[in-house]
Design an enzyme around this catalytic site. Structure first.
Site, short mmCIF file in Angstrom:
data_model
loop_
_atom_site.label_atom_id
_atom_site.label_comp_id
_atom_site.label_asym_id
_atom_site.label_seq_id
_atom_site.Cartn_x
_atom_site.Cartn_y
_atom_site.Cartn_z
N LYS A 1 0.83 -1.20 0.00
CA LYS A 1 0.00 0.00 0.00
C LYS A 1 0.87 1.25 0.00
O LYS A 1 1.95 1.27 0.59
CB LYS A 1 -0.91 0.03 1.24
CG LYS A 1 -2.00 -1.03 1.24
CD LYS A 1 -2.98 -0.78 2.38
CE LYS A 1 -4.13 -1.78 2.32
NZ LYS A 1 -5.15 -1.47 3.36
N LYS B 1 -2.52 -16.17 14.54
CA LYS B 1 -3.14 -14.99 15.12
C LYS B 1 -4.54 -14.81 14.53
O LYS B 1 -4.75 -14.97 13.33
CB LYS B 1 -2.29 -13.75 14.82
CG LYS B 1 -2.90 -12.45 15.34
CD LYS B 1 -2.03 -11.26 14.95
CE LYS B 1 -2.68 -9.95 15.41
NZ LYS B 1 -1.86 -8.78 15.04
N LYS C 1 -8.94 -11.15 10.40
CA LYS C 1 -9.89 -11.25 9.28
C LYS C 1 -9.17 -11.63 7.99
O LYS C 1 -9.72 -12.33 7.14
CB LYS C 1 -10.63 -9.92 9.11
CG LYS C 1 -11.63 -9.62 10.22
CD LYS C 1 -12.42 -8.37 9.94
CE LYS C 1 -11.63 -7.11 10.24
NZ LYS C 1 -11.51 -6.83 11.67
#
Length: 329
Positions: free
Chosen positions: A121, A195, A198
């Site tokens: 990103k 972990k 989502k």
């Protein structure tokens, strides 16, 4: 009498899962009885890493507030509001950006970590670099004396205190230096042992029905060394056992002894866990269904919360402009 003012928030990035609940939300529900609590949906903060695609923010805001109320936040006890509807956050953020040294922002641990973790990103923007100023504004515009955080977030709060100290040094005592309320989070792995995230698709959401919860428990990873039911187990490496420690604490000694001795199979162990989790989460799910029957409740809660938050923030900004001698009118 309340013990003081608390400020905390979450970014609207999707459905909350059990990691979010036990990491922060469970504690918020407890704090609302003893403190004057402001809990905000951090939609501007969501833009720091997600500015390129904003298509889901509106839906995520709605889902987040539904999750909060379902989990036990009471709009009669705390102020639930939307960050972008209280423009004083932006004004104070701007003023802090005038006084905060660039070196303070560059040394922020999260800034460096996120640059490495989110290489796909383009987050080399001022919004991302300067988010600690916005975070400080979020807290200090309500003159919050306390912020519930985990130990890993203490450096972030210390930066807020430094920003407050610098402002107070230049312009006089306007802001308190907020103190941490340390949250001892109950750590839960994802259903696959990694972990809970989502992005891994391994979460149990607060919005999951009891049936979905049971199904997800049935797929949880267990001790890979256990092939047969009577093989000795190693609960310390078992995902199911990690969940038992949170949802079934009273039976932990028995479960551990039976697992190590090969006296209980993984299927039976999962069924026991599923029963406990479904029982614990069912009230949250039922409250959610009632809210969904009257969806306008979210707008009503935010409307009232925005008004209360704005009134408090406006008073602080009057003090700020007066201290800085920029209150010309």
């Amino acid at each position: 009498m309340k013990k003081g003012t608390i400020l905390s928030g979450m970014r609207p990035t999707g459905a909350l899962h059990l990691g979010n609940y036990f990491g922060a939300l469970e504690n918020w529900v407890k704090l609302q009885d003893d403190y004057d609590c402001f809990f905000f949906v951090a939609d501007w903060h969501a833009l720091t890493t997600g500015y390129e695609d904003t298509s889901e923010i509106k839906n995520n805001i709605n889902d987040l507030v539904v999750d909060w109320i379902s989990a036990g936040l009471d709009p009669e006890k705390c102020t639930i509001f939307l960050q972008s509807k209280v423009k004083e956050h932006a004004e104070l953020h701007l003023l802090f950006s005038m006084t905060t040294p660039l070196s303070w922002l560059l040394r922020c641990p999260t800034y460096k970590d996120q640059l490495n973790q989110l290489k796909d990103k383009n987050i080399t923007t001022y919004g991302f670099l300067g988010y600690p100023n916005l975070q400080a504004a979020d807290i200090l515009v309500y003159k919050a004396g306390f912020v519930p955080v985990g130990e890993d977030q203490l450096p972030h709060l210390e930066l807020t205190r430094e920003i407050a100290r610098r402002f107070n040094f230049f312009y006089g005592e306007v802001f308190p230096e907020p103190q941490p309320i340390l949250t001892k989070a109950k750590v839960l792995p994802g259903t696959d042992g990694r972990k809970m995230s989502k992005s891994y698709g391994n979460t149990i959401a607060l919005s999951d029905s009891p049936e979905v919860v049971r199904k997800k428990v049935s797929t949880m990873v267990t001790d890979p060394a256990r092939i047969k039911k009577d093989d000795p187990g190693h609960p310390e490496v078992c995902t199911v056992f990690s969940f038992h420690k949170v949802f079934n604490e009273g039976e932990i000694p028995v479960i551990e002894e039976q697992c190590r001795g090969g006296k209980i199979g993984c299927v039976q162990c999962k069924r026991n866990l599923a029963d406990k989790m479904a029982s614990y989460l069912e009230p949250i799910y039922e409250r959610r269904q009632k809210i969904l029957e009257r969806p306008e409740i979210v707008k009503e809660v935010l409307h009232e919360g925005n008004k209360r938050a704005e009134a408090a923030a406006k008073k602080t900004m009057e003090d700020v402009r007066s201290a800085m001698k920029i209150d010309f009118m």
